[in-house]
Design an enzyme around this catalytic site. Structure first.
Site, PDB file in Angstrom:
ATOM      1  N   LEU A   1       0.808  -1.204   0.000  1.00 49.96           N
ATOM      2  CA  LEU A   1       0.000   0.000   0.000  1.00 49.96           C
ATOM      3  C   LEU A   1       0.852   1.270   0.000  1.00 49.96           C
ATOM      4  O   LEU A   1       0.556   2.221  -0.732  1.00 49.96           O
ATOM      5  CB  LEU A   1      -0.922   0.004   1.223  1.00 49.96           C
ATOM      6  CG  LEU A   1      -2.114  -0.954   1.160  1.00 49.96           C
ATOM      7  CD1 LEU A   1      -2.744  -1.106   2.549  1.00 49.96           C
ATOM      8  CD2 LEU A   1      -3.157  -0.453   0.165  1.00 49.96           C
TER       9      LEU A   1
ATOM     10  N   ASP B   1      11.175   3.576   4.234  1.00 53.22           N
ATOM     11  CA  ASP B   1      11.008   2.144   4.491  1.00 53.22           C
ATOM     12  C   ASP B   1      12.334   1.603   4.986  1.00 53.22           C
ATOM     13  O   ASP B   1      13.362   1.747   4.328  1.00 53.22           O
ATOM     14  CB  ASP B   1      10.580   1.400   3.224  1.00 53.22           C
ATOM     15  CG  ASP B   1       9.910   0.065   3.546  1.00 53.22           C
ATOM     16  OD1 ASP B   1      10.548  -0.768   4.213  1.00 53.22           O
ATOM     17  OD2 ASP B   1       8.753  -0.131   3.132  1.00 53.22           O
TER      18      ASP B   1
ATOM     19  N   SER C   1      13.981   4.102  10.936  1.00 56.35           N
ATOM     20  CA  SER C   1      12.867   3.341  11.500  1.00 56.35           C
ATOM     21  C   SER C   1      11.911   4.252  12.260  1.00 56.35           C
ATOM     22  O   SER C   1      12.346   5.081  13.075  1.00 56.35           O
ATOM     23  CB  SER C   1      13.391   2.258  12.448  1.00 56.35           C
ATOM     24  OG  SER C   1      12.316   1.638  13.134  1.00 56.35           O
ATOM     25  N   VAL C   2      10.617   4.074  12.026  1.00 58.75           N
ATOM     26  CA  VAL C   2       9.612   4.837  12.768  1.00 58.75           C
ATOM     27  C   VAL C   2       9.504   4.367  14.211  1.00 58.75           C
ATOM     28  O   VAL C   2       8.839   5.000  15.028  1.00 58.75           O
ATOM     29  CB  VAL C   2       8.223   4.730  12.103  1.00 58.75           C
ATOM     30  CG1 VAL C   2       8.239   5.281  10.694  1.00 58.75           C
ATOM     31  CG2 VAL C   2       7.703   3.290  12.124  1.00 58.75           C
TER      32      VAL C   2
ATOM     33  N   TYR D   1      -1.547  -6.010  17.374  1.00 62.28           N
ATOM     34  CA  TYR D   1      -1.938  -5.253  16.187  1.00 62.28           C
ATOM     35  C   TYR D   1      -3.255  -4.510  16.423  1.00 62.28           C
ATOM     36  O   TYR D   1      -3.395  -3.332  16.080  1.00 62.28           O
ATOM     37  CB  TYR D   1      -2.069  -6.237  15.027  1.00 62.28           C
ATOM     38  CG  TYR D   1      -2.336  -5.640  13.665  1.00 62.28           C
ATOM     39  CD1 TYR D   1      -1.287  -5.163  12.881  1.00 62.28           C
ATOM     40  CD2 TYR D   1      -3.622  -5.584  13.150  1.00 62.28           C
ATOM     41  CE1 TYR D   1      -1.526  -4.632  11.626  1.00 62.28           C
ATOM     42  CE2 TYR D   1      -3.874  -5.068  11.896  1.00 62.28           C
ATOM     43  CZ  TYR D   1      -2.819  -4.592  11.130  1.00 62.28           C
ATOM     44  OH  TYR D   1      -3.073  -4.072   9.882  1.00 62.28           O
TER      45      TYR D   1
ATOM     46  N   ALA E   1      -2.702  -1.534  18.763  1.00 59.00           N
ATOM     47  CA  ALA E   1      -1.984  -0.462  18.086  1.00 59.00           C
ATOM     48  C   ALA E   1      -2.896   0.281  17.118  1.00 59.00           C
ATOM     49  O   ALA E   1      -2.906   1.516  17.064  1.00 59.00           O
ATOM     50  CB  ALA E   1      -0.769  -1.029  17.345  1.00 59.00           C
ATOM     51  N   LYS E   2      -3.680  -0.464  16.354  1.00 58.15           N
ATOM     52  CA  LYS E   2      -4.522   0.161  15.346  1.00 58.15           C
ATOM     53  C   LYS E   2      -5.692   0.921  15.962  1.00 58.15           C
ATOM     54  O   LYS E   2      -6.184   1.896  15.392  1.00 58.15           O
ATOM     55  CB  LYS E   2      -5.035  -0.898  14.366  1.00 58.15           C
ATOM     56  CG  LYS E   2      -3.939  -1.459  13.458  1.00 58.15           C
ATOM     57  CD  LYS E   2      -3.205  -0.372  12.708  1.00 58.15           C
ATOM     58  CE  LYS E   2      -2.331  -0.897  11.602  1.00 58.15           C
ATOM     59  NZ  LYS E   2      -1.560   0.191  10.943  1.00 58.15           N
TER      60      LYS E   2
ATOM     61  N   ALA F   1      -5.988  -4.805   1.553  1.00 54.06           N
ATOM     62  CA  ALA F   1      -5.473  -5.145   0.232  1.00 54.06           C
ATOM     63  C   ALA F   1      -4.642  -6.406   0.369  1.00 54.06           C
ATOM     64  O   ALA F   1      -4.100  -6.705   1.440  1.00 54.06           O
ATOM     65  CB  ALA F   1      -4.622  -4.005  -0.336  1.00 54.06           C
TER      66      ALA F   1
END
Length: 315
Positions: free
Chosen positions: A20, A39, A74-75, A166, A169-170, A198
């Site tokens: 994405l 990235d 890195s984020v 996950y 976090a989301k 996706a």
């Protein structure tokens, strides 16, 4: 009708080396934006690093006549987040658009999930969002313009098996976006959430053979609209899945007011408490938080006034 363009805008897209994020970066660049393609190139579980994916997207953009730079910070750390935004500011003079898409997956049943796997996923998805929003947000407010798009998931809305990290976090990302929308409203800084689906490498291990078309190209235009200067909404959540575009929202039932409650009262009124025939939605902007409180206070005030009136008539 010609598609909307981003000439003169600077965009940062995290997790843009594949899937994405790559689709977002290519779309924005094709429509005139200068793009920081971030990235770290790690594996799906976040391990390792590779400069290849980000650079490959930059090369693809350049070959098509666009302008982009690769960034592999890195984020997952504050330092990394600051470096990503600094790259946009130093290379292109600022940041107008921030799309946080970076993510990793570490699956395990809740009863077996390790603390390391829980923290690692939050570091990228949730803390990663803060790590890039925090340095970008003040400069957007100072400039009087900004578009932020943070990535949630149907797992963040509804949960899913074996991904407690996950899902947490989301769900957290939604709260961050809402606050950015509220605090950015006076500065034309809009923040919204994309809830995409996706078939990318994130779907590894899932049987997708019976799925309808679910390529990133069905999601990218929705993100493009949310990133555009003509975007008319803020503090909202947009779903893009298999060609369906919709919005999601937190809703409440009308509820039941009583001047006092017992446990038995809750049980006896449960159907009315849960009755969604008159559901309420409080838009985040201008002040969903305050509207929620005022609605509850008003219900209590009306009940108190009716009680006082009834007592007066009985005298």
């Amino acid at each position: 009708m010609a598609d909307l363009r981003f000439d003169g805008r600077v965009a940062v897209v995290t997790g843009a080396g594949r899937g994405l994020g790559r689709a977002y970066a290519l779309m924005l660049a094709a429509d005139g934006a200068k793009v920081v393609v971030n990235d770290s190139g790690g594996a799906l579980d976040g391990e390792g690093a590779d400069t290849g994916p980000a650079q490959a997207v930059v090369d693809e953009i350049a070959s098509a006549g666009g302008e982009a730079v690769a960034n592999t910070d890195s984020v997952a750390t504050p330092e990394g987040g600051r470096a990503i935004i600094a790259d946009a500011q130093q290379r292109f003079g600022g940041v107008d658009i921030l799309i946080h898409n970076a993510g990793i997956v570490r699956r395990a049943p809740l009863a077996e999930m390790t603390y390391d796997d829980f923290e690692a996923v939050l570091d990228v998805h949730l803390r990663g969002a803060f790590h890039v929003v925090r340095p970008a947000f003040p400069s957007m407010c100072d400039a009087g313009y900004g578009r932020i798009v943070l990535t949630s998931s149907i797992g963040g809305l509804y949960g899913n098996h074996e991904v407690a990290n996950y899902a947490v976090a989301k769900a957290g990302v939604i709260g961050l976006s809402h606050v950015a929308a509220m605090e950015g409203a006076a500065h034309d800084v809009k923040s919204n959430v994309i809830v995409p689906a996706a078939v990318t490498r994130m779907a590894a291990g899932i049987d997708t053979s019976a799925y309808p078309p679910m390529g990133p190209e069905l999601v990218a235009p929705v993100v493009g609209y949310l990133a555009h200067e003509t975007c008319a909404v803020t503090g909202e959540m947009f779903v893009a899945l298999a060609g369906r575009v919709a919005t999601a929202a937190v809703t409440e039932t009308r509820g039941v007011y009583r001047p006092s409650w017992t446990i038995a009262d809750v049980a006896e009124n449960l159907d009315a408490i849960r009755d969604r025939s008159e559901s309420l939605t409080f838009p985040v902007v201008p002040n969903g938080h305050g509207d929620h409180i005022r609605y509850s206070f008003a219900m209590a005030s009306r009940a108190a006034a009716m009680s006082a009136c009834a007592k007066s008539r009985s005298r």
